[in-house]
Scaffold this active site. Structure first.
Site, mmCIF file in Angstrom:
data_model
loop_
_atom_site.group_PDB
_atom_site.id
_atom_site.type_symbol
_atom_site.label_atom_id
_atom_site.label_comp_id
_atom_site.label_asym_id
_atom_site.label_seq_id
_atom_site.Cartn_x
_atom_site.Cartn_y
_atom_site.Cartn_z
ATOM 1 N N CYS A 1 0.856 -1.278 0.179
ATOM 2 C CA CYS A 1 0.289 0.135 0.125
ATOM 3 C C CYS A 1 0.771 1.024 0.057
ATOM 4 O O CYS A 1 0.559 1.801 -0.241
ATOM 5 C CB CYS A 1 -1.164 -0.311 1.456
ATOM 6 S SG CYS A 1 -1.934 -1.546 1.022
ATOM 7 N N HIS B 1 -3.452 7.309 2.411
ATOM 8 C CA HIS B 1 -3.839 6.205 2.144
ATOM 9 C C HIS B 1 -5.027 6.048 2.067
ATOM 10 O O HIS B 1 -5.201 6.699 3.579
ATOM 11 C CB HIS B 1 -2.261 5.056 2.555
ATOM 12 C CG HIS B 1 -3.005 3.803 2.588
ATOM 13 N ND1 HIS B 1 -3.617 2.961 1.086
ATOM 14 C CD2 HIS B 1 -2.804 2.643 3.144
ATOM 15 C CE1 HIS B 1 -3.927 2.154 1.761
ATOM 16 N NE2 HIS B 1 -3.650 1.799 2.135
ATOM 17 N N ASN C 1 -9.590 0.005 -0.039
ATOM 18 C CA ASN C 1 -8.646 -0.052 0.441
ATOM 19 C C ASN C 1 -8.038 -0.309 -1.200
ATOM 20 O O ASN C 1 -8.569 -1.859 -1.616
ATOM 21 C CB ASN C 1 -7.871 -0.766 1.470
ATOM 22 C CG ASN C 1 -6.753 -0.395 1.389
ATOM 23 O OD1 ASN C 1 -5.720 -0.120 0.068
ATOM 24 N ND2 ASN C 1 -6.174 -1.645 2.705
HETATM 25 O O1 UT7 Z 1 -3.414 -1.096 4.167
HETATM 26 C C1 UT7 Z 1 -2.638 -1.540 4.544
HETATM 27 C C2 UT7 Z 1 -2.888 -0.965 5.495
HETATM 28 N N1 UT7 Z 1 -3.944 -1.994 6.347
HETATM 29 C C3 UT7 Z 1 -4.824 -1.049 6.572
HETATM 30 O O2 UT7 Z 1 -4.701 -0.503 7.678
HETATM 31 C C4 UT7 Z 1 -6.171 -2.484 7.765
HETATM 32 C C5 UT7 Z 1 -5.555 -1.617 9.618
HETATM 33 N N2 UT7 Z 1 -6.678 -1.616 10.386
HETATM 34 C C6 UT7 Z 1 -8.069 -1.964 10.203
HETATM 35 O O3 UT7 Z 1 -8.902 -1.133 8.934
HETATM 36 C C7 UT7 Z 1 -8.749 -2.441 11.205
HETATM 37 O O4 UT7 Z 1 -7.988 -2.747 12.645
HETATM 38 C C8 UT7 Z 1 -10.044 -3.367 10.660
HETATM 39 C C9 UT7 Z 1 -11.096 -2.776 10.153
HETATM 40 C C10 UT7 Z 1 -9.203 -5.056 9.838
HETATM 41 C C11 UT7 Z 1 -11.240 -4.136 11.974
HETATM 42 O O5 UT7 Z 1 -11.651 -3.237 13.088
HETATM 43 P P1 UT7 Z 1 -10.997 -2.571 14.918
HETATM 44 O O6 UT7 Z 1 -11.939 -2.315 15.041
HETATM 45 O O7 UT7 Z 1 -9.292 -3.125 15.265
HETATM 46 O O8 UT7 Z 1 -11.119 -4.814 15.224
HETATM 47 P P2 UT7 Z 1 -10.942 -5.458 15.617
HETATM 48 O O9 UT7 Z 1 -9.878 -6.156 14.619
HETATM 49 O O10 UT7 Z 1 -10.348 -4.846 17.002
HETATM 50 O O11 UT7 Z 1 -11.760 -6.835 15.897
HETATM 51 C C12 UT7 Z 1 -13.167 -6.356 16.665
HETATM 52 C C13 UT7 Z 1 -14.169 -6.937 16.218
HETATM 53 C C14 UT7 Z 1 -13.419 -8.600 16.259
HETATM 54 O O12 UT7 Z 1 -14.356 -9.652 17.197
HETATM 55 P P3 UT7 Z 1 -15.063 -9.683 18.802
HETATM 56 O O13 UT7 Z 1 -13.230 -10.625 19.186
HETATM 57 O O14 UT7 Z 1 -14.796 -8.422 19.632
HETATM 58 O O15 UT7 Z 1 -15.485 -10.645 19.283
HETATM 59 C C15 UT7 Z 1 -13.729 -9.153 15.337
HETATM 60 O O16 UT7 Z 1 -13.422 -10.696 14.937
HETATM 61 O O17 UT7 Z 1 -14.852 -7.338 15.136
HETATM 62 C C16 UT7 Z 1 -14.818 -8.648 14.889
HETATM 63 N N3 UT7 Z 1 -14.741 -8.372 13.134
HETATM 64 C C17 UT7 Z 1 -15.705 -8.336 12.382
HETATM 65 N N4 UT7 Z 1 -17.272 -7.804 12.709
HETATM 66 C C18 UT7 Z 1 -17.895 -8.437 11.522
HETATM 67 C C19 UT7 Z 1 -13.629 -8.321 12.743
HETATM 68 N N5 UT7 Z 1 -13.690 -8.296 10.591
HETATM 69 C C20 UT7 Z 1 -15.612 -8.057 11.116
HETATM 70 C C21 UT7 Z 1 -16.188 -8.499 10.092
HETATM 71 N N6 UT7 Z 1 -17.557 -7.867 10.353
HETATM 72 N N7 UT7 Z 1 -15.957 -8.172 8.788
#
Ligand code: UT7
Length: 335
Positions: A115, A255, A285
């Site tokens: 990215c 980005h 993205n």
């Molecule tokens: O471009 C290259 C760089 N990439 C990025 O910049 C991505 C960086 N990361 C992010 O944008 C975020 O971390 C995400 C969007 C990937 C995730 O968001 P978050 O607020 O950090 O959520 P999390 O990973 O802490 O997950 C929170 C909860 C989890 O459930 P529990 O463990 O709290 O029960 C996940 O399993 O959300 C759950 N979860 C989802 N729920 C519904 C993760 N993905 C999903 C989904 N739908 N698609």
């Protein structure tokens, strides 16, 4: 280092495949909701390329628009640089497929910085121009990420989209691109990668069955934190090196991974959101393509005027990151 020859952006263009896939499309496939995706990322939809459409097709579409906007015939190009991690083929470079489609014979190579590829490509293109090795370079960011998504992995498949953005970089008598800073941290490489398909895990029936040719991001939260920290720090560094402060910035183009990351970067820098481009809602993205797509869309929306201080910043797998400060030198939106 003071340079007497400068580089600037003289043309921009972008291409998104027509198929728009809303968040609700995923609700039937995996345990997710439109509400979760919108609130956690700002993404409402993304474009996916139809079967048979390859990365260089989108790249060439974007390139033709950028060349037209610059008023530069393709034959004038001295070099093609393409930032991509989802190229047409593992090799040759996607830039070479673009060269073939544009019927040119200039040097062509790819940049693999995920990215952050556009930042790395911009630094390379600027250096080629400043060194006098090229006068006119086509710099493209192009991805068909939908081909490396595991549609059973809700942590990643909802985040990415396909598209291409292109810029024409040309020699200029006054600084357009003032400077770029780059960074990388290979100790964190395992938190964002495609594990198989290289010499470490050559393709086999097992790697395919285990989806190891798709993107893996086992710790999205850590990627999020590092993205905010490194992009904000890179922005400060490039601004300071070029005699600016965040207050001087007319437009921040980060980005486009996640609206929450972009808001956090802008907040850390003290740049109000009206002076930032957050254009992830219908694009998702698009990795290396995200900055040139956002740039083109901001340009066509009339968001830059000549002389504006524009700040690009990126972050991606590697980990890799970068930031560029430039004075906008292009005239108004071309017809
Ligand atoms: O471009 C290259 C760089 N990439 C990025 O910049 C991505 C960086 N990361 C992010 O944008 C975020 O971390 C995400 C969007 C990937 C995730 O968001 P978050 O607020 O950090 O959520 P999390 O990973 O802490 O997950 C929170 C909860 C989890 O459930 P529990 O463990 O709290 O029960 C996940 O399993 O959300 C759950 N979860 C989802 N729920 C519904 C993760 N993905 C999903 C989904 N739908 N698609």
């Amino acid at each position: 280092m003071a340079v007497s020859r400068h580089a600037t952006i003289t043309g921009v263009g972008s291409s998104l495949p027509p198929r728009l896939v809303p968040n609700t499309w995923f609700e039937a496939k995996i345990d997710t909701t439109d509400e979760w995706i919108r609130s956690r990322t700002g993404i409402e939809a993304r474009h996916f390329a139809d079967d048979g459409v390859v990365t260089s097709d989108l790249a060439v579409d974007a390139a033709r628009i950028a060349l037209r906007t610059a008023g530069v015939p393709a034959e004038q190009l001295d070099m093609i640089v393409c930032a991509s991690v989802t190229g047409d083929t593992p090799f040759p470079a996607t830039a070479v497929w673009v060269q073939e489609k544009l019927e040119l014979s200039c040097p062509a190579f790819d940049v693999n910085a995920a990215c952050a590829g556009f930042s790395y490509g911009l630094a390379a293109a600027t250096a080629f121009v400043e060194a006098g090795m090229a006068d006119t370079i086509l710099l493209i960011g192009a991805e068909v990420f939908s081909r490396i998504l595991d549609f059973t992995d809700r942590q990643t498949c909802v985040l990415f989209g396909d598209g291409a953005g292109a810029t024409v970089i040309q020699a200029n008598d006054r600084p357009g691109i003032e400077g770029t800073v780059l960074g990388a941290d290979g100790t964190a490489a395992e938190i964002l990668l495609v594990p198989a398909g290289g010499s470490r895990e050559p393709a086999s029936a097992q790697t395919v069955a285990a989806s190891r040719h798709d993107i893996w991001m086992p710790n999205g939260r850590e990627v999020f934190k590092r993205a905010v920290t490194e992009m904000a720090a890179a922005c400060r560094e490039v601004l300071e090196k070029n005699g600016h402060t965040p207050e001087d910035v007319d437009l921040l183009i980060p980005h486009q991974a996640n609206a929450r990351i972009m808001v956090a970067v802008a907040e850390r820098l003290g740049i109000p959101l009206e002076r930032a481009v957050v254009d992830v809602a219908e694009v998702g993205n698009t990795s290396a393509a995200s900055i040139p797509i956002a740039l083109d869309r901001a340009y066509r929306a009339g968001r830059m005027k000549e002389g504006d201080l524009v700040l690009f910043t990126s972050f991606g797998a590697g980990l890799t990151w970068g930031a560029t400060a430039m004075r906008w030198t292009m005239p108004g939106v071309a017809a």
